[in-house]
Design a protein around this motif. Sequence first.
Motif, PDB file in Angstrom:
ATOM      1  N   THR A 262      -3.662  -1.847  -7.674  1.00  0.00           N
ATOM      2  CA  THR A 262      -2.982  -0.369  -7.150  1.00  0.00           C
ATOM      3  C   THR A 262      -2.123  -1.310  -7.096  1.00  0.00           C
ATOM      4  OG1 THR A 262      -5.310   1.141  -7.173  1.00  0.00           O
ATOM      5  CG2 THR A 262      -2.412   1.576  -5.960  1.00  0.00           C
ATOM      6  N   MET A 263      -2.494  -1.695  -6.122  1.00  0.00           N
ATOM      7  CA  MET A 263      -1.789  -2.546  -5.069  1.00  0.00           C
ATOM      8  C   MET A 263      -0.607  -3.629  -5.454  1.00  0.00           C
ATOM      9  SD  MET A 263      -3.798  -3.147  -1.511  1.00  0.00           S
ATOM     10  CE  MET A 263      -2.863  -3.898  -0.794  1.00  0.00           C
TER      11      MET A 263
ATOM     12  N   MET B 241       0.751  -1.118  -0.405  1.00  0.00           N
ATOM     13  CA  MET B 241      -0.011   0.043   0.497  1.00  0.00           C
ATOM     14  C   MET B 241       0.675   1.239   0.156  1.00  0.00           C
ATOM     15  SD  MET B 241      -3.514  -1.195   1.946  1.00  0.00           S
ATOM     16  CE  MET B 241      -2.288  -0.820   3.986  1.00  0.00           C
TER      17      MET B 241
ATOM     18  N   LEU C 216      -7.604   2.587  -2.472  1.00  0.00           N
ATOM     19  CA  LEU C 216      -7.201   1.634  -3.141  1.00  0.00           C
ATOM     20  C   LEU C 216      -7.076   0.859  -2.839  1.00  0.00           C
ATOM     21  CD1 LEU C 216      -3.584   1.795  -0.749  1.00  0.00           C
ATOM     22  CD2 LEU C 216      -4.123   3.390  -2.963  1.00  0.00           C
TER      23      LEU C 216
ATOM     24  N   MET D 247      -7.468   0.536   2.796  1.00  0.00           N
ATOM     25  CA  MET D 247      -7.060   1.158   1.311  1.00  0.00           C
ATOM     26  C   MET D 247      -8.606   1.372   1.153  1.00  0.00           C
ATOM     27  SD  MET D 247      -6.726  -3.348   0.459  1.00  0.00           S
ATOM     28  CE  MET D 247      -8.076  -3.343  -1.741  1.00  0.00           C
TER      29      MET D 247
END
Length: 185
Positions: free
Chosen positions: A176-177, A61, A172, A167
């Motif tokens: 994305t991670m 993250m 997120l 998140m």
Amino acid sequence: MKSTDYLQEVLKELDRASKLVSDHDLEELVTSILSAKKVLVAGAGRSGFMLKSFAMRMMHMGIDAYVVGETVTANFEKEDLLIIGTGSGETKGLISIAEKAKSIGGKVIVVTIFPESTVGNLADYAVKLPGSPKDNTDSDFSTIQPMGSLFEQLLLLVLDSVILKFMEKKGLDSNTMYGKHANLE
């Protein structure tokens, strides 16, 4: 009893145990992570493995996260957060780590069965999780699982829930991670 019957009982225990976890405590953990410059984690044995998993997800993250004792772990400073996972709260090595972090002036949060333990008393904040009857004799919560298994499993699930909350707050998603996932495998 069949193996799958044991599995179903373990899942029931985790469901019951999860209802004993304080949302306020987990919100405090999320807030502390959000305000920390770096996050370091520590745990021994199986609890340590759960904390390593948590550090990896925090890294995914974009959080500057480290596992205490690894060769690439950054130094601990006043703006940092140390998260310790310990069922008993009495593991000697973790007590020393908590004492050192407190002497530096950083924040310490412990996730434990016993907030009143030595590590719990050193911590700025304690998140209480249920554990085995042997470890938690003042509780009527029971488990068929050996030793600290219930605590360790719940620790992983609680920390994964903290990741989900983080998140949500940061907007997120898994896609994305994956941008931070190891790619030299």
